[in-house]
Scaffold this motif. Structure first.
Motif, short mmCIF file in Angstrom:
data_model
loop_
_atom_site.label_atom_id
_atom_site.label_comp_id
_atom_site.label_asym_id
_atom_site.label_seq_id
_atom_site.Cartn_x
_atom_site.Cartn_y
_atom_site.Cartn_z
N ARG A 257 0.82 -1.22 0.00
CA ARG A 257 0.00 0.00 0.00
C ARG A 257 0.85 1.27 0.00
NH1 ARG A 257 -4.39 -3.20 -1.13
NH2 ARG A 257 -5.21 -4.28 0.70
N GLY A 258 1.90 1.31 -0.83
CA GLY A 258 2.71 2.49 -0.94
C GLY A 258 3.74 2.67 0.16
N HIS A 259 3.92 1.66 1.00
CA HIS A 259 4.92 1.70 2.05
C HIS A 259 6.02 0.68 1.76
CE1 HIS A 259 1.41 3.49 3.97
NE2 HIS A 259 2.20 3.98 4.91
N LYS A 260 7.23 0.99 2.18
CA LYS A 260 8.33 0.03 2.15
C LYS A 260 8.45 -0.59 3.54
CE LYS A 260 12.28 0.96 0.27
NZ LYS A 260 13.56 1.68 -0.04
N ILE A 261 8.74 -1.88 3.56
CA ILE A 261 8.79 -2.59 4.83
C ILE A 261 10.10 -3.37 4.92
CG2 ILE A 261 7.69 -4.31 6.31
CD1 ILE A 261 5.04 -3.65 4.95
N ALA A 262 10.82 -3.14 6.02
CA ALA A 262 12.04 -3.90 6.32
C ALA A 262 11.73 -4.87 7.44
CB ALA A 262 13.17 -2.96 6.73
N SER A 263 12.10 -6.13 7.25
CA SER A 263 11.84 -7.12 8.29
C SER A 263 12.98 -8.12 8.36
CB SER A 263 10.50 -7.83 8.03
OG SER A 263 10.07 -8.52 9.19
N CYS A 264 12.82 -9.10 9.21
CA CYS A 264 13.91 -10.02 9.52
C CYS A 264 14.13 -11.01 8.39
CB CYS A 264 13.60 -10.75 10.82
SG CYS A 264 15.04 -11.22 11.74
N ASN A 265 15.39 -11.20 8.04
CA ASN A 265 15.77 -12.08 6.93
C ASN A 265 16.14 -13.46 7.44
OD1 ASN A 265 16.31 -12.72 4.24
ND2 ASN A 265 17.52 -10.88 3.89
N MET A 266 16.29 -14.40 6.51
CA MET A 266 16.69 -15.75 6.87
C MET A 266 18.01 -15.71 7.66
SD MET A 266 14.43 -17.89 5.57
CE MET A 266 13.09 -17.83 4.36
N PRO A 445 10.93 -8.78 13.75
CA PRO A 445 11.06 -7.35 14.02
C PRO A 445 10.94 -6.58 12.71
CG PRO A 445 13.21 -8.44 14.14
CD PRO A 445 12.17 -9.52 14.02
N THR A 446 10.15 -5.52 12.71
CA THR A 446 9.75 -4.88 11.45
C THR A 446 9.73 -3.36 11.60
OG1 THR A 446 8.42 -6.79 10.81
CG2 THR A 446 7.85 -4.69 9.79
N ILE A 447 10.17 -2.67 10.55
CA ILE A 447 10.05 -1.22 10.47
C ILE A 447 9.37 -0.87 9.15
CG2 ILE A 447 11.25 1.00 10.51
CD1 ILE A 447 13.55 -0.38 11.99
N VAL A 448 8.33 -0.05 9.21
CA VAL A 448 7.56 0.37 8.04
C VAL A 448 7.94 1.81 7.69
CG1 VAL A 448 5.25 0.70 7.09
CG2 VAL A 448 5.67 -1.15 8.74
N LYS A 450 7.47 5.25 4.97
CA LYS A 450 6.69 5.99 3.98
C LYS A 450 7.56 7.13 3.49
CE LYS A 450 2.86 7.21 1.77
NZ LYS A 450 2.28 6.38 0.70
N ASP A 451 7.74 7.20 2.17
CA ASP A 451 8.63 8.21 1.58
C ASP A 451 10.02 8.15 2.22
OD1 ASP A 451 6.50 9.11 -0.02
OD2 ASP A 451 5.80 10.44 1.58
N ASP A 452 10.48 6.92 2.43
CA ASP A 452 11.81 6.63 2.97
C ASP A 452 12.03 7.11 4.40
OD1 ASP A 452 12.72 5.32 0.64
OD2 ASP A 452 13.18 7.25 -0.30
N GLU A 453 10.96 7.44 5.11
CA GLU A 453 11.05 7.78 6.53
C GLU A 453 10.27 6.77 7.35
OE1 GLU A 453 12.85 10.06 7.88
OE2 GLU A 453 13.42 11.29 6.14
N PRO A 454 10.81 6.31 8.48
CA PRO A 454 10.08 5.33 9.28
C PRO A 454 8.80 5.93 9.87
CG PRO A 454 12.05 6.08 10.44
CD PRO A 454 12.13 6.64 9.07
N VAL A 455 7.72 5.14 9.79
CA VAL A 455 6.44 5.58 10.35
C VAL A 455 5.89 4.60 11.38
CG1 VAL A 455 5.78 6.97 8.35
CG2 VAL A 455 5.15 4.54 8.41
N LEU A 456 6.45 3.40 11.45
CA LEU A 456 5.94 2.39 12.36
C LEU A 456 7.03 1.36 12.61
CD1 LEU A 456 3.45 1.12 13.88
CD2 LEU A 456 2.94 -0.09 11.75
N THR A 457 7.24 0.99 13.87
CA THR A 457 8.13 -0.11 14.22
C THR A 457 7.39 -1.03 15.17
OG1 THR A 457 10.13 -0.72 15.46
CG2 THR A 457 9.21 1.43 15.92
N LEU A 458 7.48 -2.33 14.92
CA LEU A 458 6.70 -3.27 15.71
C LEU A 458 7.28 -4.68 15.63
CD1 LEU A 458 3.40 -4.30 13.87
CD2 LEU A 458 5.34 -3.23 12.71
N GLY A 459 6.75 -5.53 16.46
CA GLY A 459 7.09 -6.95 16.46
C GLY A 459 6.28 -7.64 17.54
#
Length: 561
Positions: A257-266, A445-448, A450-459
């Motif tokens: 939905r127009g957001h980039k999401i970074a999360s935990c990798n293998m 662990p995840t960071i969301v 928007k426009d390359d700025e973090p808007v949400l961190t959660l886990g």
């Protein structure tokens, strides 16, 4: 909202679990830990410093969920360089581990309860080294200062809360002799309202303050770990601890939905599975449905079943074999997988796909594992911090199942993990046991952004249910427009490879009935799924919102200056 906060006691609870701040925020599952992080932030420490203090605090307040005898994925967003790194302190198998470690003499799988409480289930712990590497790269304070709040809390004494009370009642069978001495003095389990000292843990913390993390891997603490395990038939050697190494990984990235999401990798499959689910759901307009509609529950369940069938088949340690990660997140592949959703009934033909067709690497056989309901009950903890410079830490850490292996290191006050049981018991697949290898995890662990700025961190904690808790919270925020606390408290459901859908109290019974008429089976009763800790960043208002899940005694704390 999933919970009612109208009474005075619930209002107080809500106030503890939520916070706003202008410059920094911390959220964890226990007040002792959040208070430790808040203290470091007030003293000028950054998010990395505060997160390390929180981890030590959680070993005091939530010893059944996490601790220095376990592992964790310590994700750092560094604001100045706009980079995300995962300091991967996941457990590794000792050098004496082998592919048939959890098979008996007849090559039958040893029952889970038995194998998960034996000394052979203990992997080399990594959370301390992960945090220390992050501190050396980004931290600003000495390690001893970051341990001090937890050390003082351990010496002062800890209140037994309802979470520990419940864990002791449900999982007493996991406790070994030394753990029973602490948690069941005189043979009677500690109960809510009791206060107990953690003298041995405080002693261990003081050793770490004096001698550094090296003492855990080469010194006095290392010797105590190996001696304790050897007495119980374990396979770990001092050389396993001394040679342990972390990896510093790139996150797995996706969009929604127009957001980039970074999360935990293998070797954690959590991020990949969560991103698969979101990408499958992105093909549907969820906002047209009510948050308690059968359509939402149906889409959530089928998307989880599709993604988890891939997770079980294709996840592993990338140091030991090719993972079809590129294929698993390929949009054409996921569009084809989305076609398994028919809105008519439970699709009984859902199984793993063929991501190898969209990826590089050497294909490996898929070895199906027996379904073991007890294995689904693993627990963990999650915490997250943001500082005034914009740095973020999101960390999920664990001793695996409640109280880990149940083995407490003699005279040192911390339990050891049972993480080797995250390997496949039946060998031959990507996740078979090998020396030095890391088992598949579901930590997310995840960071969301928007426009390359973090808007949400959660886990969240919760074994496989971690994935369900994280994606549902994200969907609740982005699709259903809920505020952060509402998004966390909205009752969740969960399904992976097993036949039953887990569910929390408060889901729509009408929608549940509709789902059952479509061939789905639900567990007999509700139970808590996950324990989300999160921070939302509102850049327009210049505010941070922190929230802790009410399924534990969580606390959020924000600073304005």
């Amino acid at each position: 909202m999933g919970k009612d906060f109208k009474t005075r006691s619930n209002r107080s609870k809500f106030d503890r679990e939520t916070a706003t701040g202008k410059i920094s925020m911390a959220a964890s599952a226990h007040p002792v830990a959040t208070d430790a992080g808040e203290k470091i932030l007030k003293e000028g420490g950054n998010a990395i410093d505060a997160a390390i203090a929180i981890q030590f605090g959680l070993n005091v307040g939530e010893p059944m969920m996490t601790g220095i005898g376990g592992s964790g994925f310590f994700m750092v967003y560094h604001a100045e360089s706009k980079t995300v790194k995962i300091f991967d302190g996941h457990t590794r198998a000792p050098s004496a581990a082998h592919s048939k470690l959890f098979l008996d003499d007849n090559d039958e799988v040893i029952p889970f309860r038995k194998r998960s409480t034996h000394a052979s289930a203990v992997g080399v712990p990594g959370i301390l080294k992960a945090m220390e590497e992050a501190r050396k790269e980004y931290g600003t304070k000495p390690l001893a200062d970051l341990i001090e709040p937890a050390a003082q809390a351990a010496e002062k004494g800890v209140d037994v809360n309802w979470v520990m009370d419940q864990s002791l009642k449900n999982f007493e069978y996991r406790l070994g002799d030394h753990a029973r001495e602490l948690f069941m003095p005189g043979g009677k389990g500690l109960c809510e309202g009791d206060v107990y000292q953690k003298e041995h843990l405080a002693k261990t913390f003081r050793i770490l303050q004096r001698d550094g993390i090296e003492s855990f891997y080469e010194g006095e603490i290392a010797e105590a770990i190996v001696s304790t395990l050897k007495d119980l038939g374990g396979i770990m050697e001092l050389s396993d601890l001394k040679s342990y190494r972390i990896s510093i990984d790139e996150p797995v990235w996706g969009t929604y939905r127009g957001h980039k999401i970074a999360s935990c990798n293998m070797p954690s499959a959590g991020g990949t599975t969560m991103l698969q689910i979101l990408k499958i759901l992105e093909g549907f307009d969820l906002s047209q449905y009510n948050a308690k509609s059968w359509e939402k529950y149906y889409l959530f369940t089928e998307a989880m079943r599709i993604a988890f069938s891939d997770k079980i088949a294709f996840s592993g340690d990338p140091e030991f074999g090719d993972i079809p990660l590129k294929g698993m997140l390929n949009e054409e592949y996921l569009a084809n997988r989305r076609e398994l959703i028919n809105f008519e009934r439970r699709n009984d033909s859902v199984d793993f796909g063929n991501p190898w067709a969209y990826s590089d690497g050497k294909e490996i056989n898929v070895v199906r594992q027996p379904f073991e309901p007890d294995k689904e009950r693993s627990e963990t903890t999650h915490f997250t911090v943001m500082d005034k410079w914009g740095n973020i830490v999101a960390c999920t850490s664990t001793v695996e199942h409640p109280f880990g292996s149940g083995i407490m290191v003699k005279d040192h006050g911390f339990v050891l993990n049972n993480e080797l049981t995250d390997f496949d018991a039946v060998p031959g697949g990507l996740n078979e046991i090998q020396p030095g290898k890391r088992p598949v995890s579901c930590k997310t662990p995840t960071i969301v952004f928007k426009d390359d700025e973090p808007v949400l961190t959660l886990g969240s904690p919760g074994g496989p249910t971690i994935v369900g808790s994280v994606f549902q919270t994200i969907v609740n925020v982005l699709d259903f427009g809920m505020d952060l606390k509402e998004a966390i408290e909205e009752p969740r459901i969960f399904n992976s490879s097993g036949p039953l859908i887990g569910w929390e109290a408060g889901i729509s019974m009408e929608s549940k009935g509709k789902m059952e008429s479509m061939g789905f089976e639900f567990a007999d009763g509700p139970f808590p799924i996950g324990n989300v800790q999160a921070i939302q960043i509102d850049r327009e208002k210049g505010l941070l919102y922190g929230a802790a899940d009410s399924s534990r005694e969580g606390k959020a704390a924000g600073l304005d200056d």
